[in-house]
Design a protein around this motif. Structure first.
Motif, short mmCIF file in Angstrom:
data_model
loop_
_atom_site.label_atom_id
_atom_site.label_comp_id
_atom_site.label_asym_id
_atom_site.label_seq_id
_atom_site.Cartn_x
_atom_site.Cartn_y
_atom_site.Cartn_z
N LEU A 79 -1.16 -10.94 7.02
CA LEU A 79 -1.14 -10.30 5.70
C LEU A 79 0.29 -10.11 5.20
N VAL A 80 1.20 -9.77 6.08
CA VAL A 80 2.61 -9.62 5.68
C VAL A 80 3.17 -10.95 5.20
N GLU A 81 2.84 -12.03 5.91
CA GLU A 81 3.33 -13.36 5.50
C GLU A 81 2.78 -13.73 4.13
N VAL A 82 1.50 -13.46 3.88
CA VAL A 82 0.92 -13.75 2.57
C VAL A 82 1.61 -12.91 1.49
N SER A 83 1.82 -11.63 1.79
CA SER A 83 2.50 -10.76 0.83
C SER A 83 3.90 -11.26 0.51
N ASP A 84 4.64 -11.64 1.54
CA ASP A 84 6.00 -12.18 1.33
C ASP A 84 5.97 -13.47 0.53
N ASP A 85 4.97 -14.31 0.80
CA ASP A 85 4.87 -15.57 0.07
C ASP A 85 4.61 -15.34 -1.41
N LYS A 132 0.69 2.78 9.82
CA LYS A 132 0.46 2.80 8.37
C LYS A 132 1.68 3.34 7.64
N ARG A 133 2.29 4.39 8.21
CA ARG A 133 3.50 4.93 7.58
C ARG A 133 4.62 3.91 7.58
N ARG A 134 4.75 3.19 8.68
CA ARG A 134 5.80 2.17 8.76
C ARG A 134 5.57 1.06 7.73
N CYS A 135 4.33 0.64 7.55
CA CYS A 135 4.04 -0.40 6.56
C CYS A 135 4.38 0.07 5.15
N GLU A 136 4.08 1.30 4.86
CA GLU A 136 4.40 1.84 3.53
C GLU A 136 5.91 1.92 3.33
N GLU A 137 6.64 2.32 4.38
CA GLU A 137 8.11 2.34 4.30
C GLU A 137 8.67 0.95 4.03
N ALA A 138 8.18 -0.03 4.78
CA ALA A 138 8.69 -1.39 4.64
C ALA A 138 8.42 -1.94 3.26
N THR A 139 7.26 -1.63 2.70
CA THR A 139 6.91 -2.11 1.37
C THR A 139 7.82 -1.49 0.31
N GLU A 191 10.86 -0.17 0.77
CA GLU A 191 12.24 -0.61 0.96
C GLU A 191 12.46 -2.03 0.47
N GLY A 192 11.45 -2.86 0.60
CA GLY A 192 11.58 -4.25 0.17
C GLY A 192 11.32 -4.47 -1.30
N GLY A 193 10.89 -3.42 -2.02
CA GLY A 193 10.59 -3.57 -3.44
C GLY A 193 9.41 -4.47 -3.70
N ASN A 194 8.54 -4.62 -2.69
CA ASN A 194 7.40 -5.52 -2.80
C ASN A 194 6.15 -4.69 -3.06
N THR A 195 5.58 -4.80 -4.24
CA THR A 195 4.40 -4.02 -4.59
C THR A 195 3.11 -4.80 -4.42
N SER A 196 3.18 -5.97 -3.79
CA SER A 196 1.96 -6.76 -3.60
C SER A 196 1.39 -6.59 -2.21
N GLY A 197 2.04 -5.75 -1.38
CA GLY A 197 1.67 -5.65 0.03
C GLY A 197 0.35 -4.96 0.26
N HIS A 198 -0.31 -5.34 1.37
CA HIS A 198 -1.62 -4.79 1.69
C HIS A 198 -1.56 -3.32 2.04
N SER A 199 -0.41 -2.83 2.51
CA SER A 199 -0.32 -1.44 2.94
C SER A 199 -0.53 -0.48 1.77
N LEU A 200 -0.28 -0.90 0.57
CA LEU A 200 -0.50 -0.06 -0.61
C LEU A 200 -1.86 -0.32 -1.23
N GLY A 201 -2.60 -1.27 -0.70
CA GLY A 201 -3.95 -1.54 -1.18
C GLY A 201 -4.01 -2.34 -2.46
N THR A 202 -2.88 -2.86 -2.93
CA THR A 202 -2.88 -3.66 -4.16
C THR A 202 -2.21 -5.00 -3.91
N TRP A 203 -2.70 -6.00 -4.63
CA TRP A 203 -2.13 -7.34 -4.52
C TRP A 203 -1.89 -7.88 -5.93
N THR A 204 -0.76 -8.52 -6.11
CA THR A 204 -0.45 -9.15 -7.38
C THR A 204 -0.14 -10.62 -7.14
#
Length: 411
Positions: A299-305, A364-371, A373-386
């Motif tokens: 999921l992280v790889e898809v989000s990064d892509d 889960k807290r770590r995933c939210e932190e990483a999202t 910090e990376g300025g990535n709002t498409s990540g699965h940890s926030l429950g939204t995908w763009t």
């Protein structure tokens, strides 16, 4: 300095073996012969070179494979260990260095460049902050990090160095002709620009790219079958990346099994680091944790892509959205990718709930932190995908980008 001097002597003797017609065109055989010749020319009390040759000639017929195996058992046995205690410490260290030099070849030394170390830093930081908790380690304690950092950093930097070579191959592939693009590297079957690659890349990386790293891990007692397998997956991923990106450039057919295989292999370096950490901490591998982390990595790889989609189009890198467009077309690709993400998220939630509650919350807290910090709002940890707007004509998009870049005045 002493070790460097001995390595230099080995290299000089290898050159002598090759120049004197003694070479067998086999690295292991030449290394053995070079070490034997070095042994023969070393001073040995009253034995001159002629006496040494006669001694070897007289006893060689008596030395069979069985005798050598028996000698090896004796060397590794308790009797040898006890005798070593009685030897002066420096002499024992010298013997150990000689044994190491005997096993080593300059060509097999795993070496990395500063650039690869710098590029690997962000991955190492993320690994420590995201994976240490699965080993009961506190990332906020410096001793937890620095105790294992040399091995983890060296391994990840080595992988980054290989990855940078693969990126250069992809760049060459884009610049080549449409009929035969890309040079031979890491099992690629293309025949173009082979000489250019032969001159550009170090020899070990063209035949068996992970061999120097594997040998180093083996000497440290850290190599396992699973680590070896994951490293082979890295080679497979790079080959698939070249194959798929080349197919998109020349508009050849691509296959869904190749695409899904590649995206699942892409995080092989995290799995290598994780398996190494099990070895370093002398713990058994937790397969449930490995399975959970594997789907999280997907999921992280898809989000990064999705976040890097436009850049990956320009640079001709592997990107899951690019591949889905190649598979299903520009209009259908987003919905097909959304289905794939939904299935993975369901598995992720099921495995997350099976974890220890404290570990689950910490991750889960770590995933939210990483999202964040990376300025990535498409990540699965926030429950939204763009899913970004698709680029139906990549060639035109790249051409327009390069054209606009060339018209921008230098600053």
């Amino acid at each position: 300095m002493e070790a460097l001097r001995k390595l230099e002597n080995v290299q000089r003797m290898l050159s002598f073996v090759q120049s004197s017609g003694l070479s067998s065109n086999n690295n292991d055989s030449d290394r053995f012969l070079s070490n034997f010749l070095l042994f023969m020319v070393q001073p040995c009390d009253t034995l001159n070179v002629e006496k040494r040759c006669n001694l070897v000639s007289e006893n060689l017929p008596k030395i069979s494979a069985a005798i050598l195996e028996e000698a090896l058992l004796w060397v590794n046995g308790e009797d040898h260990q006890q005798s070593c205690v009685e030897l002066p410490a420096q002499l024992y260290l010298d013997n150990k260095q000689d044994q190491c030099l005997f096993r080593s070849n300059v060509d097999d030394m795993a070496m990395i460049e500063l650039d690869a170390m710098q590029r690997s830093n962000s991955t190492l930081e993320d690994f420590c902050r995201s994976y240490f908790m699965f080993h009961g380690m506190d990332v906020n304690k410096p001793q937890s990090i620095f105790r294992f950092l040399p091995v983890l950093s060296f391994t990840e930097s080595y992988i980054y160095q290989l990855d940078s070579f693969n990126e250069e191959i992809l760049n060459l592939s884009m610049k080549s002709t449409a009929t035969e693009r890309g040079p031979n590297f890491l099992s690629d079957t293309s025949k173009v620009d082979n000489q250019r690659v032969a001159n550009h890349f170090p020899e070990p990386f063209k035949s068996d790219p992970f061999r120097p790293l594997v040998l180093q891990l083996e000497r440290l007692g850290l190599l396992t079958e699973r680590i070896t397998t994951e490293l082979s997956f890295g080679t497979e991923y790079w080959a698939l990346e070249r194959k798929l990106c080349k197919a998109l450039i020349i508009k050849n057919e691509i296959f869904s099994e190749d695409v899904m295989r590649a995206i699942h292999l892409k995080s092989f370096d995290y799995r290598v680091l994780n398996l190494l950490l099990y070895q370093l901490t002398e713990q058994q591998v937790n397969d449930m944790h490995m399975e959970f982390l594997s789907i999280s990595e997907f999921l992280v790889e898809v989000s990064d892509d999705l976040f890097d989609y436009e850049d990956d189009v320009i640079e001709n890198n592997f990107n899951i959205l690019r591949m889905f467009i190649g598979l299903y077309g520009a209009s259908t690709a987003p919905s097909e990718l959304a289905k794939c993400i939904t299935e993975a998220e369901e598995k992720y939630e099921r495995l997350l709930n099976a974890l220890d509650p404290d570990l689950s919350q910490n991750y889960k807290r770590r995933c939210e932190e990483a999202t964040r910090e990376g300025g990535n709002t498409s990540g699965h940890s926030l429950g939204t995908w763009t899913i970004p707007p698709v680029i139906a004509d990549e060639e035109f998009y790249r051409s327009r980008f390069l054209s606009s870049k060339s018209t921008v005045p230098p600053t």
